[in-house]
Design a protein around this motif. Structure first.
Motif, mmCIF file in Angstrom:
data_model
loop_
_atom_site.group_PDB
_atom_site.id
_atom_site.type_symbol
_atom_site.label_atom_id
_atom_site.label_comp_id
_atom_site.label_asym_id
_atom_site.label_seq_id
_atom_site.Cartn_x
_atom_site.Cartn_y
_atom_site.Cartn_z
ATOM 1 N N GLU A 69 0.842 -1.203 0.000
ATOM 2 C CA GLU A 69 0.000 0.000 0.000
ATOM 3 C C GLU A 69 0.870 1.243 0.000
ATOM 4 N N GLU A 70 0.560 2.162 -0.902
ATOM 5 C CA GLU A 70 1.233 3.459 -0.959
ATOM 6 C C GLU A 70 2.749 3.332 -0.983
ATOM 7 N N GLY A 74 5.382 -5.404 2.249
ATOM 8 C CA GLY A 74 6.019 -6.369 3.127
ATOM 9 C C GLY A 74 4.996 -7.230 3.822
ATOM 10 N N HIS A 75 5.469 -8.155 4.618
ATOM 11 C CA HIS A 75 4.606 -9.065 5.364
ATOM 12 C C HIS A 75 4.368 -8.505 6.760
ATOM 13 N N ALA A 84 -8.733 -8.782 1.166
ATOM 14 C CA ALA A 84 -7.374 -9.019 0.693
ATOM 15 C C ALA A 84 -6.876 -7.895 -0.217
ATOM 16 N N GLY A 85 -7.636 -7.481 -1.213
ATOM 17 C CA GLY A 85 -7.230 -6.388 -2.094
ATOM 18 C C GLY A 85 -5.806 -6.540 -2.567
ATOM 19 N N GLU A 93 8.502 -15.147 0.345
ATOM 20 C CA GLU A 93 9.331 -14.129 0.952
ATOM 21 C C GLU A 93 9.719 -13.103 -0.102
ATOM 22 N N GLY A 94 10.284 -12.025 0.330
ATOM 23 C CA GLY A 94 10.813 -11.068 -0.606
ATOM 24 C C GLY A 94 10.195 -9.694 -0.509
ATOM 25 N N GLY A 95 9.143 -9.542 0.265
ATOM 26 C CA GLY A 95 8.587 -8.213 0.427
ATOM 27 C C GLY A 95 9.599 -7.322 1.110
ATOM 28 N N VAL A 96 9.637 -6.082 0.747
ATOM 29 C CA VAL A 96 10.596 -5.151 1.335
ATOM 30 C C VAL A 96 9.830 -3.998 1.948
#
Length: 97
Positions: A69-70, A74-75, A84-85, A93-96
């Protein structure tokens, strides 16, 4: 005598610091079961938020999910009632942040 007391503390500190890295990219995130984890600067996963503990303290059910969002991705722990959107409840994994 002091050396005898400090030796176990020093050994623990050295062994903790000498831990082999998990090989993750620093600041990446993932879900491990229902726990959001973040990769620290040493390349090791550490707990960011335990969603079961968040649920217990908030009287609502939370689950680990990916959110973007914006420009922040990340998790993290999200209420299970959230649409959920942009969230993906997978364990990828891999969200930053």
């Amino acid at each position: 005598m002091k050396a005898l007391l400090l030796a176990p503390l020093l050994a623990t500190a050295l062994l903790t610091r000498c831990r082999a890295p998990d090989g993750c990219a620093p600041v990446s995130t993932r879900c491990a079961s229902n726990v959001a984890e973040i990769c620290n600067g040493d390349g090791n996963w550490q707990v960011l938020a335990d969603c079961d503990a968040v649920s217990e303290h908030s009287n609502a059910t939370f689950t680990c999910a990916y959110v973007n969002e914006e420009g922040v991705a990340g998790h993290t722990c999200l209420p299970t009632t959230v649409d959920a959107g942009t969230a993906d409840a997978g364990t990828e994994e891999g969200g930053v942040l």
